[in-house]
Design an enzyme around this catalytic site. Structure first.
Site, PDB file in Angstrom:
ATOM      1  N   GLU A   1       0.883  -1.174   0.000  1.00 54.00           N
ATOM      2  CA  GLU A   1       0.000   0.000   0.000  1.00 54.00           C
ATOM      3  C   GLU A   1       0.916   1.217   0.000  1.00 54.00           C
ATOM      4  O   GLU A   1       1.540   1.531   1.018  1.00 54.00           O
ATOM      5  CB  GLU A   1      -0.890   0.002   1.250  1.00 54.00           C
ATOM      6  CG  GLU A   1      -1.765  -1.230   1.402  1.00 54.00           C
ATOM      7  CD  GLU A   1      -2.980  -1.249   0.476  1.00 54.00           C
ATOM      8  OE1 GLU A   1      -3.153  -0.291  -0.309  1.00 54.00           O
ATOM      9  OE2 GLU A   1      -3.725  -2.236   0.523  1.00 54.00           O
TER      10      GLU A   1
ATOM     11  N   CYS B   1      -1.835   9.307   2.345  1.00 54.13           N
ATOM     12  CA  CYS B   1      -1.604   8.737   1.010  1.00 54.13           C
ATOM     13  C   CYS B   1      -2.693   9.164   0.030  1.00 54.13           C
ATOM     14  O   CYS B   1      -2.443   9.284  -1.160  1.00 54.13           O
ATOM     15  CB  CYS B   1      -1.531   7.221   1.095  1.00 54.13           C
ATOM     16  SG  CYS B   1      -2.981   6.494   1.896  1.00 54.13           S
TER      17      CYS B   1
HETATM   18  P1  NAD Z   1       8.590   5.110   4.348  1.00 54.51           P
HETATM   19  O1  NAD Z   1       8.478   4.209   3.164  1.00 54.51           O
HETATM   20  O2  NAD Z   1       9.806   5.933   4.487  1.00 54.51           O
HETATM   21  O3  NAD Z   1       8.434   4.283   5.716  1.00 54.51           O
HETATM   22  C1  NAD Z   1       7.355   3.397   5.929  1.00 54.51           C
HETATM   23  C2  NAD Z   1       7.851   2.208   6.743  1.00 54.51           C
HETATM   24  O4  NAD Z   1       8.779   1.440   5.966  1.00 54.51           O
HETATM   25  C3  NAD Z   1       8.602   2.599   8.010  1.00 54.51           C
HETATM   26  O5  NAD Z   1       8.255   1.694   9.035  1.00 54.51           O
HETATM   27  C4  NAD Z   1      10.072   2.434   7.602  1.00 54.51           C
HETATM   28  O6  NAD Z   1      10.920   2.224   8.703  1.00 54.51           O
HETATM   29  C5  NAD Z   1       9.988   1.223   6.692  1.00 54.51           C
HETATM   30  N1  NAD Z   1      11.054   1.074   5.696  1.00 54.51           N
HETATM   31  C6  NAD Z   1      11.746   2.052   5.056  1.00 54.51           C
HETATM   32  N2  NAD Z   1      12.604   1.492   4.149  1.00 54.51           N
HETATM   33  C7  NAD Z   1      12.432   0.145   4.222  1.00 54.51           C
HETATM   34  C8  NAD Z   1      13.003  -0.978   3.542  1.00 54.51           C
HETATM   35  N3  NAD Z   1      13.952  -0.828   2.609  1.00 54.51           N
HETATM   36  N4  NAD Z   1      12.584  -2.219   3.868  1.00 54.51           N
HETATM   37  C9  NAD Z   1      11.614  -2.404   4.782  1.00 54.51           C
HETATM   38  N5  NAD Z   1      11.054  -1.385   5.483  1.00 54.51           N
HETATM   39  C10 NAD Z   1      11.441  -0.118   5.196  1.00 54.51           C
HETATM   40  O7  NAD Z   1       7.269   5.987   4.299  1.00 54.51           O
HETATM   41  P2  NAD Z   1       7.001   7.374   5.002  1.00 54.51           P
HETATM   42  O8  NAD Z   1       7.612   8.451   4.179  1.00 54.51           O
HETATM   43  O9  NAD Z   1       7.323   7.329   6.414  1.00 54.51           O
HETATM   44  O10 NAD Z   1       5.393   7.407   4.858  1.00 54.51           O
HETATM   45  C11 NAD Z   1       4.759   8.138   3.932  1.00 54.51           C
HETATM   46  C12 NAD Z   1       4.505   7.353   2.655  1.00 54.51           C
HETATM   47  O11 NAD Z   1       3.611   6.269   2.916  1.00 54.51           O
HETATM   48  C13 NAD Z   1       3.826   8.206   1.604  1.00 54.51           C
HETATM   49  O12 NAD Z   1       4.370   7.914   0.350  1.00 54.51           O
HETATM   50  C14 NAD Z   1       2.371   7.749   1.678  1.00 54.51           C
HETATM   51  O13 NAD Z   1       1.621   7.992   0.515  1.00 54.51           O
HETATM   52  C15 NAD Z   1       2.520   6.296   1.981  1.00 54.51           C
HETATM   53  N6  NAD Z   1       1.301   5.768   2.604  1.00 54.51           N
HETATM   54  C16 NAD Z   1       0.522   4.895   1.908  1.00 54.51           C
HETATM   55  C17 NAD Z   1      -0.681   4.426   2.446  1.00 54.51           C
HETATM   56  C18 NAD Z   1      -1.584   3.477   1.702  1.00 54.51           C
HETATM   57  O14 NAD Z   1      -2.422   2.841   2.333  1.00 54.51           O
HETATM   58  N7  NAD Z   1      -1.462   3.371   0.381  1.00 54.51           N
HETATM   59  C19 NAD Z   1      -1.060   4.856   3.717  1.00 54.51           C
HETATM   60  C20 NAD Z   1      -0.238   5.750   4.403  1.00 54.51           C
HETATM   61  C21 NAD Z   1       0.949   6.194   3.839  1.00 54.51           C
END
Ligand code: NAD
Length: 486
Positions: free
Chosen positions: A253, A287
């Site tokens: 997601e 998001c």
């Molecule tokens: P992010 O991808 O930086 O972090 C999200 C999670 O992933 C964190 O727990 C982080 O520690 C982990 N992570 C980061 N790199 C990783 C890797 N290589 N392997 C495994 N885990 C890893 O996201 P963010 O910037 O903190 O959050 C915002 C983003 O999330 C925006 O792009 C937003 O649109 C998206 N989002 C999507 C939804 C949805 O349901 N589609 C909902 C909320 C947020």
């Protein structure tokens, strides 16, 4: 009065059974609103993730072997505990994530709703009887996957973890949850405590705050059968690659660049109300936030003028001490990225009508006009309170503008002519589509997911959870084994 998160134990209790606290680096938890020190958390590394995944795999067998009603009872108790402590939970969301009170209350209640929905999952029919040859019973049944790794983001920290943790547990899986380290209390510790008090057997749920390294370890663990990831498209691509390498099921997601299309027959007051909600709710850190406001030429000037006035009327400040419309962004990196996009869009010819700057983590509600295709503000997910307003002439042009993105999460169309709005909407390439509403909507029981760079379209929500967190097994049964002729 008893609290859900007693301060004196909130480090140790979270990790019971996984490892000794002394071995782990401790990081402070500070409020993004005012820098207040809220506590300290241990961050898990790859070793702890692997140990927890192994323990979870062992615990899962006994959890699934329980009578279905025992699992349902734990889910019911968890829902009751979350309800009992909902004000305290909402307060933590405000303090730790910079949410306003209404957003935190909404997030708490929708998380409780996802627990209520999960209560009914264990007692659902789990398969079907297939037609077969005489004397053979042939059954298709759904069974849990094993250990589900849940990786969640900071913006709706409680709900985006709970929407996966609750159904995954209810369908008989164990879970290792890695919340974002910036919101590890409301997105992790709260969930651990709710299920601890609900009587979930030890080892079935592990909550391990940690950074990308912990997420990478979870994604590659041989004891984890599936990853449910919510976060950015950049990280989601890496998670998807790793899951493919290790042959895990993966649900992604991811981000969005969601268009709100306002046709020239729309009510202008309602158009302003919808755009304001879609763009500025939770400082644009959703998001489904409205990333482009596409406005038909006939009402463009009037709409832009009123949106600028509306943006200037919104209050920004510390939501822990005042009733404000917008709180802070989550951290400096998020703010600097938004400032970079605003500056790059200005350099590419756009006009910043209002806002465009930040004081500390408090970003001014911003409106940008004159944004053409190819402009960074047109293309990039900004994740900050920035309205990107773009005019269009025909319905076909609106479709082309809205579809001009690799993302495909949410879209919305406003018009008094619902037939016209639906015809237009049906040409949009998104997983979520709203006619006469804005782009930010979720109700727990709906399928949720995007297409393209917004994810692999796997749905979380309602009945889709059975498909999501279980797999088919074909089971046949005969009175006695056949005498095969070979
Ligand atoms: P992010 O991808 O930086 O972090 C999200 C999670 O992933 C964190 O727990 C982080 O520690 C982990 N992570 C980061 N790199 C990783 C890797 N290589 N392997 C495994 N885990 C890893 O996201 P963010 O910037 O903190 O959050 C915002 C983003 O999330 C925006 O792009 C937003 O649109 C998206 N989002 C999507 C939804 C949805 O349901 N589609 C909902 C909320 C947020």
């Amino acid at each position: 009065m008893k609290t859900l998160l007693p301060n004196d134990v909130w480090n140790e209790r979270l990790f019971t059974g996984s490892w000794e606290m002394g071995e782990l680096p401790i990081t402070p938890v500070n409020s993004p609103s005012n820098g207040q020190h809220l506590g300290a958390l241990a961050n898990a590394g790859a070793d702890q993730v692997e140990r927890s995944a192994l323990k979870a795999a062992i615990a899962q067998r006994d959890w699934y072997a329980l009578p279905y009603d025992d699992r349902a009872k734990v889910m019911r108790k968890a829902a009751a505990i979350a309800e009992q402590y909902q004000e305290e939970i909402a307060e933590w969301i405000v303090k730790e994530s910079g949410s306003t009170h209404p957003k935190a209350s909404f997030e708490t209640s929708i998380s409780i709703k996802s627990l209520h929905e999960a209560c009914a999952l264990p007692s659902r029919s789990q398969g079907e009887v297939l037609p077969s040859v005489a004397g053979r019973l042939s059954i298709a049944r759904r069974r849990p996957l094993g250990v589900i790794g849940v990786i969640s983001p900071f913006n709706f920290p409680l709900y985006l973890a709970m929407r996966a943790v609750a159904p995954a547990l209810a369908t008989g899986n164990a879970v290792v949850l890695k919340p974002d380290p910036r919101t590890a209390v409301c997105g992790g510790y709260v969930i651990a405590r709710i299920f601890e008090l609900a009587g979930l057997p030890a080892g079935v749920l592990h909550v391990l705050p940690g950074g990308a390294d912990a997420g990478v370890a979870l994604t590659s663990s041989p004891n984890v059968a599936m990853i449910q990831f919510t976060g950015s498209t950049a990280a989601g691509r890496k998670v998807g690659e790793a899951a493919g390498r290790h042959l895990k099921k993966v649900s992604l997601e991811l981000g969005g660049k969601n268009s709100l299309i306002i046709l020239d027959d729309a009510d202008l007051d309602l158009a302003i109300a919808n755009a304001t909600w879609g763009v500025y709710l939770h400082q644009g850190q959703i998001c489904m936030s409205t990333g482009r406001v596409l406005v038909q030429r006939g009402i463009y000037d009037a709409f832009l003028k009123r949106l600028v006035a509306k943006a200037q009327s919104l209050t920004v400040g510390d939501p822990t001490t005042a009733q404000v419309h917008l709180g802070p962004l989550i951290n400096a990196a998020q703010r600097d990225n938004a400032l970079r996009i605003v500056e790059a869009s200005r350099a590419a010819g756009a006009k910043v009508e209002t806002g465009g700057s930040a004081e500390g983590l408090f970003f001014q509600p911003t409106v940008i006009s004159g944004v053409l295709r190819g402009n960074p503000a047109f293309n990039e997910e900004i994740f900050a309170p920035v309205a990107v307003v773009v005019p269009f002439d025909t319905d076909e042009e609106a479709v082309q503008l809205a579809n001009d993105t690799e993302y495909g999460l949410s879209a919305a169309v406003l018009s008094r002519d619902t037939g016209r709005a639906l015809r237009l909407g049906e040409q949009l390439r998104t997983g979520l589509l709203h006619i006469n509403d804005q782009t930010v909507n979720d109700e727990v029981i709906n399928p949720f997911g995007g297409v393209g760079a917004s994810g692999n379209g796997t749905s979380i929500g309602g009945a889709a959870n059975w498909e999501e967190f279980t797999q088919w097994q074909w089971l046949t049964l005969k009175g006695e084994a056949p005498a095969y002729p070979l």
